[in-house]
Design a protein around this motif. Structure first.
Motif, PDB file in Angstrom:
ATOM      1  N   GLN A  41       0.761  -1.327   0.031  1.00  0.00           N
ATOM      2  CA  GLN A  41       0.150   0.004  -0.038  1.00  0.00           C
ATOM      3  C   GLN A  41       0.985   1.176  -0.058  1.00  0.00           C
ATOM      4  O   GLN A  41       0.643   1.879   0.918  1.00  0.00           O
ATOM      5  CB  GLN A  41      -0.910   0.006   1.354  1.00  0.00           C
ATOM      6  CG  GLN A  41      -1.872  -1.114   1.044  1.00  0.00           C
ATOM      7  CD  GLN A  41      -2.897  -1.114   2.549  1.00  0.00           C
ATOM      8  OE1 GLN A  41      -3.259  -0.117   2.644  1.00  0.00           O
ATOM      9  NE2 GLN A  41      -2.902  -2.219   2.975  1.00  0.00           N
ATOM     10  N   PHE A  42       2.016   1.232  -0.739  1.00  0.00           N
ATOM     11  CA  PHE A  42       2.757   2.323  -0.954  1.00  0.00           C
ATOM     12  C   PHE A  42       2.252   3.583  -2.087  1.00  0.00           C
ATOM     13  O   PHE A  42       1.820   3.028  -3.152  1.00  0.00           O
ATOM     14  CB  PHE A  42       4.262   1.673  -1.686  1.00  0.00           C
ATOM     15  CG  PHE A  42       5.363   2.824  -1.692  1.00  0.00           C
ATOM     16  CD1 PHE A  42       5.932   3.421  -0.928  1.00  0.00           C
ATOM     17  CD2 PHE A  42       5.490   3.046  -3.204  1.00  0.00           C
ATOM     18  CE1 PHE A  42       7.022   4.328  -1.309  1.00  0.00           C
ATOM     19  CE2 PHE A  42       6.377   4.081  -3.537  1.00  0.00           C
ATOM     20  CZ  PHE A  42       7.121   4.536  -2.447  1.00  0.00           C
ATOM     21  N   SER A  43       2.509   4.727  -1.780  1.00  0.00           N
ATOM     22  CA  SER A  43       2.120   5.716  -3.003  1.00  0.00           C
ATOM     23  C   SER A  43       3.335   6.699  -2.978  1.00  0.00           C
ATOM     24  O   SER A  43       3.907   6.912  -1.848  1.00  0.00           O
ATOM     25  CB  SER A  43       0.786   6.077  -2.710  1.00  0.00           C
ATOM     26  OG  SER A  43       0.601   6.744  -1.399  1.00  0.00           O
ATOM     27  N   LEU A  44       3.180   7.595  -3.657  1.00  0.00           N
ATOM     28  CA  LEU A  44       4.094   8.596  -3.899  1.00  0.00           C
ATOM     29  C   LEU A  44       3.416  10.202  -4.163  1.00  0.00           C
ATOM     30  O   LEU A  44       2.808  10.110  -5.245  1.00  0.00           O
ATOM     31  CB  LEU A  44       5.247   8.300  -5.054  1.00  0.00           C
ATOM     32  CG  LEU A  44       6.287   9.460  -5.107  1.00  0.00           C
ATOM     33  CD1 LEU A  44       7.786   8.858  -5.636  1.00  0.00           C
ATOM     34  CD2 LEU A  44       6.021  10.249  -6.165  1.00  0.00           C
ATOM     35  N   GLU A  45       3.675  11.149  -3.618  1.00  0.00           N
ATOM     36  CA  GLU A  45       3.058  12.295  -3.694  1.00  0.00           C
ATOM     37  C   GLU A  45       4.140  13.346  -4.121  1.00  0.00           C
ATOM     38  O   GLU A  45       5.204  13.332  -3.490  1.00  0.00           O
ATOM     39  CB  GLU A  45       2.451  12.973  -2.606  1.00  0.00           C
ATOM     40  CG  GLU A  45       1.759  14.367  -2.785  1.00  0.00           C
ATOM     41  CD  GLU A  45       1.163  14.877  -1.516  1.00  0.00           C
ATOM     42  OE1 GLU A  45       1.003  16.197  -1.447  1.00  0.00           O
ATOM     43  OE2 GLU A  45       0.839  14.059  -0.583  1.00  0.00           O
ATOM     44  N   ILE A  46       3.968  13.838  -5.492  1.00  0.00           N
ATOM     45  CA  ILE A  46       5.404  14.827  -5.789  1.00  0.00           C
ATOM     46  C   ILE A  46       4.837  16.224  -5.308  1.00  0.00           C
ATOM     47  O   ILE A  46       3.563  16.734  -5.284  1.00  0.00           O
ATOM     48  CB  ILE A  46       4.989  14.820  -7.319  1.00  0.00           C
ATOM     49  CG1 ILE A  46       5.558  13.429  -8.115  1.00  0.00           C
ATOM     50  CG2 ILE A  46       6.069  16.035  -7.941  1.00  0.00           C
ATOM     51  CD1 ILE A  46       5.280  13.456  -9.488  1.00  0.00           C
ATOM     52  N   LEU A  47       6.005  16.628  -4.592  1.00  0.00           N
ATOM     53  CA  LEU A  47       5.772  18.016  -4.116  1.00  0.00           C
ATOM     54  C   LEU A  47       6.404  19.202  -4.741  1.00  0.00           C
ATOM     55  O   LEU A  47       5.749  20.358  -4.863  1.00  0.00           O
ATOM     56  CB  LEU A  47       6.514  17.991  -2.715  1.00  0.00           C
ATOM     57  CG  LEU A  47       5.988  17.115  -1.579  1.00  0.00           C
ATOM     58  CD1 LEU A  47       6.866  17.275  -0.528  1.00  0.00           C
ATOM     59  CD2 LEU A  47       4.450  17.326  -1.056  1.00  0.00           C
ATOM     60  N   PHE A  48       7.379  18.792  -5.766  1.00  0.00           N
ATOM     61  CA  PHE A  48       8.075  19.512  -6.307  1.00  0.00           C
ATOM     62  C   PHE A  48       9.127  19.263  -7.447  1.00  0.00           C
ATOM     63  O   PHE A  48       9.690  18.210  -7.035  1.00  0.00           O
ATOM     64  CB  PHE A  48       8.942  20.342  -5.247  1.00  0.00           C
ATOM     65  CG  PHE A  48       9.855  21.545  -5.846  1.00  0.00           C
ATOM     66  CD1 PHE A  48       9.237  22.747  -5.754  1.00  0.00           C
ATOM     67  CD2 PHE A  48      11.080  21.434  -6.286  1.00  0.00           C
ATOM     68  CE1 PHE A  48       9.906  24.170  -6.286  1.00  0.00           C
ATOM     69  CE2 PHE A  48      11.855  22.666  -6.559  1.00  0.00           C
ATOM     70  CZ  PHE A  48      11.573  23.815  -6.566  1.00  0.00           C
ATOM     71  N   GLU A  49       9.141  19.690  -8.463  1.00  0.00           N
ATOM     72  CA  GLU A  49       9.895  19.217  -9.762  1.00  0.00           C
ATOM     73  C   GLU A  49      10.196  20.467 -10.456  1.00  0.00           C
ATOM     74  O   GLU A  49       9.348  20.675 -11.433  1.00  0.00           O
ATOM     75  CB  GLU A  49       9.278  18.340 -10.609  1.00  0.00           C
ATOM     76  CG  GLU A  49       9.179  16.839  -9.992  1.00  0.00           C
ATOM     77  CD  GLU A  49       8.544  15.675 -11.010  1.00  0.00           C
ATOM     78  OE1 GLU A  49       9.095  14.767 -11.090  1.00  0.00           O
ATOM     79  OE2 GLU A  49       7.416  16.215 -11.553  1.00  0.00           O
ATOM     80  N   LYS A  50      11.382  21.012 -10.373  1.00  0.00           N
ATOM     81  CA  LYS A  50      11.961  21.922 -11.197  1.00  0.00           C
ATOM     82  C   LYS A  50      13.346  22.423 -10.873  1.00  0.00           C
ATOM     83  O   LYS A  50      13.881  21.884  -9.946  1.00  0.00           O
ATOM     84  CB  LYS A  50      11.003  23.321 -10.990  1.00  0.00           C
ATOM     85  CG  LYS A  50      10.806  23.786  -9.864  1.00  0.00           C
ATOM     86  CD  LYS A  50       9.829  25.326  -9.954  1.00  0.00           C
ATOM     87  CE  LYS A  50       9.695  25.782  -8.717  1.00  0.00           C
ATOM     88  NZ  LYS A  50       8.762  27.012  -8.828  1.00  0.00           N
ATOM     89  N   THR A  51      13.792  23.099 -11.756  1.00  0.00           N
ATOM     90  CA  THR A  51      15.289  23.733 -11.718  1.00  0.00           C
ATOM     91  C   THR A  51      15.164  24.756 -10.430  1.00  0.00           C
ATOM     92  O   THR A  51      14.536  25.787 -10.560  1.00  0.00           O
ATOM     93  CB  THR A  51      15.864  24.343 -12.943  1.00  0.00           C
ATOM     94  OG1 THR A  51      15.507  23.156 -13.827  1.00  0.00           O
ATOM     95  CG2 THR A  51      17.140  24.579 -12.801  1.00  0.00           C
TER      96      THR A  51
END
Length: 178
Positions: A41-51
């Motif tokens: 029951q694993f999941s991933l939440e993206i908080l931030f992706e940029k330069t």
């Protein structure tokens, strides 16, 4: 400016419990361990992706100019919908193969570990750990002095710095199964 004091296993091992040593200094994929711990029951939440510009300790660890901007990815790794680990990764842009750059930067909801541990193309540096101040977290969290670890993954074409901050709830789960 907040200063982080990163230490190796030999410098810290006597100050840590066996469980902390097991989780903080494990050389394998943290994602795989979290999947197992969460009963899939694993999941991933993206908080931030940029330069962006990095923290000073990141520039120093990567031995790069503090004038440069790098690709940064911040995510929450969750078990049973509860945030267990905050991960901050820096993907160096210098001399990178564009196909690999796109794969690493544009992986969406997939864990970076699924790429870093997929093949033997990466060499992992020594793991270092520190107490991570709550002020550096990009979200509200009440517990201070969380354990964090960092290491570099090197390949022929690029370097990925992975920093994983273990949030309070993961330790409660780990303690409950021991």
């Amino acid at each position: 400016m907040i200063s982080l004091n990163w230490s190796t296993y030999s410098e810290l091992s006597t100050q840590l419990s066996n469980i902390e040593v097991d989780w903080l200094f494990d050389q394998g994929s943290l994602t795989r361990r979290l999947i197992k711990l969460s009963d899939d029951q694993f999941s991933l939440e993206i908080l931030f992706e940029k330069t962006q510009k990095l923290r000073q300790d990141e520039y120093e660890y990567l031995n790069i100019s503090s004038l440069s901007q790098q690709n940064v990815r911040e995510v929450l790794l969750k078990g049973k919908e509860i945030p267990w680990v905050y991960a901050r990764s820096v993907i160096l842009c210098n001399n990178m193969d564009q196909n690999i750059t796109n794969i690493l930067i544009n992986i969406g909801p997939n864990p970076l570990g699924s790429i870093l541990f997929e093949k033997d193309q990466y060499n992992r540096s020594v793991i270092e750990v520190t107490k991570y101040p709550v002020d550096l977290l990009p979200f509200e969290h009440s517990d201070n002095d969380l354990w964090a670890r960092r290491s570099k993954f090197n390949s022929d074409t690029h370097i990925v710095l992975v920093q994983e901050i273990f949030l309070s709830d993961i330790w409660r789960v780990i303690q409950s199964i021991k």
